[in-house]
Design a protein around this motif. Sequence first.
Motif, PDB file in Angstrom:
ATOM      1  N   PRO A 123       0.712  -1.270  -0.243  1.00 30.71           N
ATOM      2  CA  PRO A 123      -0.032  -0.113   0.007  1.00 30.71           C
ATOM      3  C   PRO A 123       0.785   1.156  -0.066  1.00 30.71           C
ATOM      4  O   PRO A 123       1.838   1.159   0.354  1.00 30.71           O
ATOM      5  N   ILE A 124       0.343   2.464  -0.554  1.00 27.84           N
ATOM      6  CA  ILE A 124       1.010   3.549  -0.416  1.00 27.84           C
ATOM      7  C   ILE A 124       1.169   4.194   1.025  1.00 27.84           C
ATOM      8  O   ILE A 124       0.173   4.050   1.691  1.00 27.84           O
ATOM      9  N   GLN A 125       2.439   4.285   1.447  1.00 30.45           N
ATOM     10  CA  GLN A 125       2.535   4.459   2.774  1.00 30.45           C
ATOM     11  C   GLN A 125       2.506   5.965   3.331  1.00 30.45           C
ATOM     12  O   GLN A 125       1.810   6.322   4.393  1.00 30.45           O
ATOM     13  N   ASP A 126       2.727   6.812   2.319  1.00 30.56           N
ATOM     14  CA  ASP A 126       2.172   8.285   2.615  1.00 30.56           C
ATOM     15  C   ASP A 126       1.798   9.020   1.320  1.00 30.56           C
ATOM     16  O   ASP A 126       2.319   8.463   0.503  1.00 30.56           O
ATOM     17  N   ASP A 127       0.939   9.508   1.356  1.00 34.30           N
ATOM     18  CA  ASP A 127       0.086  10.192   0.065  1.00 34.30           C
ATOM     19  C   ASP A 127       1.162  11.347  -0.092  1.00 34.30           C
ATOM     20  O   ASP A 127       1.482  11.551  -1.421  1.00 34.30           O
ATOM     21  N   THR A 128       1.814  12.120   0.979  1.00 34.45           N
ATOM     22  CA  THR A 128       2.647  12.969   0.517  1.00 34.45           C
ATOM     23  C   THR A 128       4.159  13.104   1.302  1.00 34.45           C
ATOM     24  O   THR A 128       3.754  12.729   2.625  1.00 34.45           O
ATOM     25  N   VAL A 129       5.210  13.196   0.687  1.00 33.19           N
ATOM     26  CA  VAL A 129       6.441  12.986   1.243  1.00 33.19           C
ATOM     27  C   VAL A 129       7.136  14.127   1.211  1.00 33.19           C
ATOM     28  O   VAL A 129       7.498  14.483  -0.022  1.00 33.19           O
ATOM     29  N   ARG A 130       7.804  14.773   2.359  1.00 31.40           N
ATOM     30  CA  ARG A 130       8.694  15.781   2.026  1.00 31.40           C
ATOM     31  C   ARG A 130      10.334  15.147   1.921  1.00 31.40           C
ATOM     32  O   ARG A 130      10.726  14.287   2.499  1.00 31.40           O
ATOM     33  N   LEU A 131      10.760  15.891   0.782  1.00 31.47           N
ATOM     34  CA  LEU A 131      12.293  15.521   0.692  1.00 31.47           C
ATOM     35  C   LEU A 131      13.282  16.735   0.499  1.00 31.47           C
ATOM     36  O   LEU A 131      13.365  17.144  -0.679  1.00 31.47           O
ATOM     37  N   ARG A 133      13.709  20.057   0.040  1.00 31.60           N
ATOM     38  CA  ARG A 133      12.793  21.385  -0.326  1.00 31.60           C
ATOM     39  C   ARG A 133      11.756  20.765  -1.097  1.00 31.60           C
ATOM     40  O   ARG A 133      10.798  21.647  -1.466  1.00 31.60           O
ATOM     41  N   TYR A 134      11.760  19.654  -1.440  1.00 33.55           N
ATOM     42  CA  TYR A 134      10.621  19.048  -2.377  1.00 33.55           C
ATOM     43  C   TYR A 134       9.353  18.348  -1.578  1.00 33.55           C
ATOM     44  O   TYR A 134       9.492  17.999  -0.563  1.00 33.55           O
ATOM     45  N   VAL A 135       8.424  18.504  -2.249  1.00 33.70           N
ATOM     46  CA  VAL A 135       7.313  17.951  -1.722  1.00 33.70           C
ATOM     47  C   VAL A 135       6.718  16.829  -2.975  1.00 33.70           C
ATOM     48  O   VAL A 135       6.248  17.310  -4.110  1.00 33.70           O
ATOM     49  N   VAL A 136       6.771  15.632  -2.545  1.00 35.69           N
ATOM     50  CA  VAL A 136       6.410  14.548  -3.593  1.00 35.69           C
ATOM     51  C   VAL A 136       4.968  14.062  -2.949  1.00 35.69           C
ATOM     52  O   VAL A 136       4.981  13.613  -2.156  1.00 35.69           O
ATOM     53  N   THR A 142       3.130  13.801  -8.649  1.00 35.86           N
ATOM     54  CA  THR A 142       3.770  15.125  -8.915  1.00 35.86           C
ATOM     55  C   THR A 142       4.749  15.512  -7.950  1.00 35.86           C
ATOM     56  O   THR A 142       4.911  14.886  -6.577  1.00 35.86           O
ATOM     57  N   VAL A 143       5.836  16.588  -8.114  1.00 36.92           N
ATOM     58  CA  VAL A 143       6.594  16.842  -7.392  1.00 36.92           C
ATOM     59  C   VAL A 143       6.742  18.574  -7.303  1.00 36.92           C
ATOM     60  O   VAL A 143       6.472  19.101  -8.511  1.00 36.92           O
ATOM     61  N   HIS A 144       6.556  19.177  -6.132  1.00 38.18           N
ATOM     62  CA  HIS A 144       6.490  20.668  -6.123  1.00 38.18           C
ATOM     63  C   HIS A 144       7.669  21.104  -5.225  1.00 38.18           C
ATOM     64  O   HIS A 144       8.013  20.432  -4.506  1.00 38.18           O
ATOM     65  N   LEU A 145       8.111  22.272  -5.596  1.00 38.10           N
ATOM     66  CA  LEU A 145       9.340  23.240  -5.123  1.00 38.10           C
ATOM     67  C   LEU A 145       8.818  24.415  -4.852  1.00 38.10           C
ATOM     68  O   LEU A 145       8.700  25.096  -5.916  1.00 38.10           O
ATOM     69  N   GLY A 146       8.708  24.922  -3.620  1.00 35.93           N
ATOM     70  CA  GLY A 146       8.497  26.170  -3.253  1.00 35.93           C
ATOM     71  C   GLY A 146       6.829  26.680  -4.212  1.00 35.93           C
ATOM     72  O   GLY A 146       6.629  27.619  -4.310  1.00 35.93           O
ATOM     73  N   GLY A 147       6.152  25.638  -3.961  1.00 37.21           N
ATOM     74  CA  GLY A 147       4.535  25.736  -4.556  1.00 37.21           C
ATOM     75  C   GLY A 147       4.522  25.449  -5.845  1.00 37.21           C
ATOM     76  O   GLY A 147       3.374  25.664  -6.436  1.00 37.21           O
ATOM     77  N   GLU A 148       5.751  25.530  -6.605  1.00 38.06           N
ATOM     78  CA  GLU A 148       5.726  25.254  -8.202  1.00 38.06           C
ATOM     79  C   GLU A 148       5.857  23.843  -8.575  1.00 38.06           C
ATOM     80  O   GLU A 148       6.699  23.261  -8.009  1.00 38.06           O
ATOM     81  N   ARG A 149       4.903  23.557  -9.324  1.00 40.17           N
ATOM     82  CA  ARG A 149       4.971  22.084  -9.848  1.00 40.17           C
ATOM     83  C   ARG A 149       6.109  21.867 -10.729  1.00 40.17           C
ATOM     84  O   ARG A 149       6.495  22.751 -11.795  1.00 40.17           O
TER      85      ARG A 149
END
Length: 225
Positions: A123-131, A133-136, A142-149
């Motif tokens: 199963p997907i362990q986390d819907d959203t993961v922080r890496l 500066r990045y949000v995965v 999708t991947v976002h950096l500073g709110g930008e995709r």
Amino acid sequence: MRLLLAEDDPLLGELIVHMLKKKAGYTVEWVTDGEDAYDYAAASIYDVLILDWMMPGRSGTDVCRELRKDGYRGAVLMLTAKDTLQDRVEGLDAGADDYLVKPFEIDELLARLRALSRRNFAPIQDDTVRLGRYVVHRTNQTVHLGGERIQLSPREFQLLDLLLQNKGMVLAREVILDRIWGLDADVNLKTIDATVKLLRKKLGSSEQDGLIQSVRGVGYKLEHS
């Protein structure tokens, strides 16, 4: 691919571990009794459990049945010398996903492991993961950096997510090829290097900043808080 092998025959166990590492570059942990098999599987994450039917402590079917009862959703491959219909039914009813009769060829074992890993039981362990500066976002890839995709191709995202799920572990190029493209795909290992290069560029990263590290002659690993 990360595997747990539970096999009490020392010669067979050593041979299977050697071949899985040598031919496929898989990471393999090997235990020799049912109690350890249950404890290892319950405490860690594996792509596939390979359980021998007859083991000291607990049988492979008992281990599988107990893990399923506890909510374990990973892939399980049962190894056994038993080949009657009743035996196969018992193994599958215990929660095994596939069944391989001894003696077997290593190439058949590898093919069954690849097929099980592609079914993605975990199963997907986390819907959203922080890496860093990045949000995965795993669900919508999708991947976002500073709110930008950051626009990534499906392969680029799969590569990033594979490295993220195995953070700190060195993944051989052959393993990456198998997990993302499949060993039968008409691509070579240079395709992986090119995909890593593009992924770094899109992330605004470089080899020097240590996000995706190259391990000379082996493959890649992700090291980041």
